[in-house]
Write a protein that holds these residues in place. Structure first.
Motif, mmCIF file in Angstrom:
data_model
loop_
_atom_site.group_PDB
_atom_site.id
_atom_site.type_symbol
_atom_site.label_atom_id
_atom_site.label_comp_id
_atom_site.label_asym_id
_atom_site.label_seq_id
_atom_site.Cartn_x
_atom_site.Cartn_y
_atom_site.Cartn_z
ATOM 1 N N ALA A 135 0.832 -1.201 0.000
ATOM 2 C CA ALA A 135 0.000 0.000 0.000
ATOM 3 C C ALA A 135 0.869 1.255 0.000
ATOM 4 N N SER A 136 1.921 1.249 0.815
ATOM 5 C CA SER A 136 2.819 2.403 0.878
ATOM 6 C C SER A 136 3.541 2.626 -0.446
ATOM 7 N N LEU A 137 4.044 1.537 -1.014
ATOM 8 C CA LEU A 137 4.726 1.652 -2.305
ATOM 9 C C LEU A 137 3.773 2.144 -3.384
ATOM 10 N N ALA A 138 2.570 1.604 -3.401
ATOM 11 C CA ALA A 138 1.589 2.013 -4.404
ATOM 12 C C ALA A 138 1.297 3.504 -4.299
ATOM 13 N N GLU A 139 1.113 3.966 -3.077
ATOM 14 C CA GLU A 139 0.828 5.383 -2.871
ATOM 15 C C GLU A 139 2.024 6.239 -3.291
ATOM 16 N N GLU A 140 3.210 5.839 -2.878
ATOM 17 C CA GLU A 140 4.419 6.611 -3.172
ATOM 18 C C GLU A 140 4.725 6.644 -4.673
ATOM 19 N N LEU A 141 4.489 5.539 -5.351
ATOM 20 C CA LEU A 141 4.808 5.451 -6.775
ATOM 21 C C LEU A 141 3.657 5.903 -7.671
ATOM 22 N N GLY A 142 2.492 6.072 -7.081
ATOM 23 C CA GLY A 142 1.348 6.518 -7.857
ATOM 24 C C GLY A 142 0.788 5.433 -8.762
ATOM 25 N N VAL A 143 0.876 4.192 -8.315
ATOM 26 C CA VAL A 143 0.305 3.081 -9.072
ATOM 27 C C VAL A 143 -0.683 2.354 -8.171
ATOM 28 N N SER A 144 -1.442 1.448 -8.774
ATOM 29 C CA SER A 144 -2.442 0.743 -7.973
ATOM 30 C C SER A 144 -1.768 -0.266 -7.043
ATOM 31 N N GLU A 145 -2.421 -0.487 -5.922
ATOM 32 C CA GLU A 145 -1.914 -1.465 -4.947
ATOM 33 C C GLU A 145 -1.897 -2.867 -5.557
ATOM 34 N N ASP A 146 -2.883 -3.165 -6.382
ATOM 35 C CA ASP A 146 -2.919 -4.479 -7.039
ATOM 36 C C ASP A 146 -1.702 -4.690 -7.933
ATOM 37 N N LYS A 147 -1.298 -3.628 -8.610
ATOM 38 C CA LYS A 147 -0.132 -3.728 -9.494
ATOM 39 C C LYS A 147 1.132 -3.995 -8.677
ATOM 40 N N VAL A 148 1.270 -3.334 -7.548
ATOM 41 C CA VAL A 148 2.437 -3.546 -6.675
ATOM 42 C C VAL A 148 2.412 -4.967 -6.125
ATOM 43 N N LYS A 149 1.258 -5.416 -5.653
ATOM 44 C CA LYS A 149 1.147 -6.777 -5.118
ATOM 45 C C LYS A 149 1.487 -7.811 -6.182
ATOM 46 N N ALA A 150 1.014 -7.589 -7.398
ATOM 47 C CA ALA A 150 1.307 -8.526 -8.488
ATOM 48 C C ALA A 150 2.808 -8.577 -8.761
ATOM 49 N N ALA A 151 3.452 -7.411 -8.754
ATOM 50 C CA ALA A 151 4.899 -7.369 -8.985
ATOM 51 C C ALA A 151 5.646 -8.086 -7.867
ATOM 52 N N LEU A 152 5.228 -7.874 -6.636
ATOM 53 C CA LEU A 152 5.887 -8.532 -5.507
ATOM 54 C C LEU A 152 5.675 -10.045 -5.565
ATOM 55 N N GLU A 153 4.491 -10.489 -5.924
ATOM 56 C CA GLU A 153 4.228 -11.923 -6.055
ATOM 57 C C GLU A 153 5.080 -12.534 -7.163
ATOM 58 N N LYS A 154 5.224 -11.799 -8.257
ATOM 59 C CA LYS A 154 6.046 -12.289 -9.367
ATOM 60 C C LYS A 154 7.488 -12.464 -8.908
#
Length: 149
Positions: A70-89
């Motif tokens: 959530a913090s990364l998504a907010e800081e980077l201006g992208v969706s939380e789902d996109k960050v979670k998907a990247a981390l899972e990958k």
């Protein structure tokens, strides 16, 4: 420009911290499926204290990872789902790398045992297959449950 550098730095730090935390999650996940702990608790039996600690660590880890995403998504201006998907990958890739490395080390040890006459090739092949299938102690995740002796 500085803001973009800060964001990239935070993203890199976040990804690095997740990379350091994944082995702990892998060990917690490899111990036993989550459903077994749930079924034990629901059946009224007392659960293994180690399993309870493992489950508790897993829950805390998931919570921290959600907060980080959530913090990364907010800081980077992208969706939380996109960050979670990247981390899972990234997690999946790292787990596969570690699995391949473990299998390679085991294969080398087995080859040495065969060349020294301690095992037959058939025995070595059977051990390697059992390790790949997660049958041996410490199988899929290595770590806890290693053979005693």
């Amino acid at each position: 420009m500085v803001t973009k550098r800060v964001r990239v730095g935070l993203a890199a730090a976040g990804v690095a911290s997740i990379g350091l935390l994944f082995p702990a999650v892998a060990l917690a996940e490899d111990g036993a499926p989550a459903s077994s702990a749930d079924s034990t608790a629901s059946s009224g039996d007392t659960a293994d204290p180690r399993e309870e600690r493992r489950e508790s660590r897993k829950e805390r880890m998931e919570e921290r990872q959600g907060e980080l995403a959530a913090s990364l998504a907010e800081e980077l201006g992208v969706s939380e789902d996109k960050v979670k998907a990247a981390l899972e990958k990234i997690r999946g890739e790292k787990q596969e790398e570690r699995k391949a490395e473990r299998e390679e080390r085991l294969s080398e040890r087995l080859e040495k045992a065969v060349s020294e006459g301690k095992l037959t090739q058939e025995q070595a092949d059977a051990v390697l297959e059992a390790a790949k299938e997660g049958v041996l102690p410490g199988g899929r995740g290595g770590g806890p449950g290693r053979a005693h002796g």
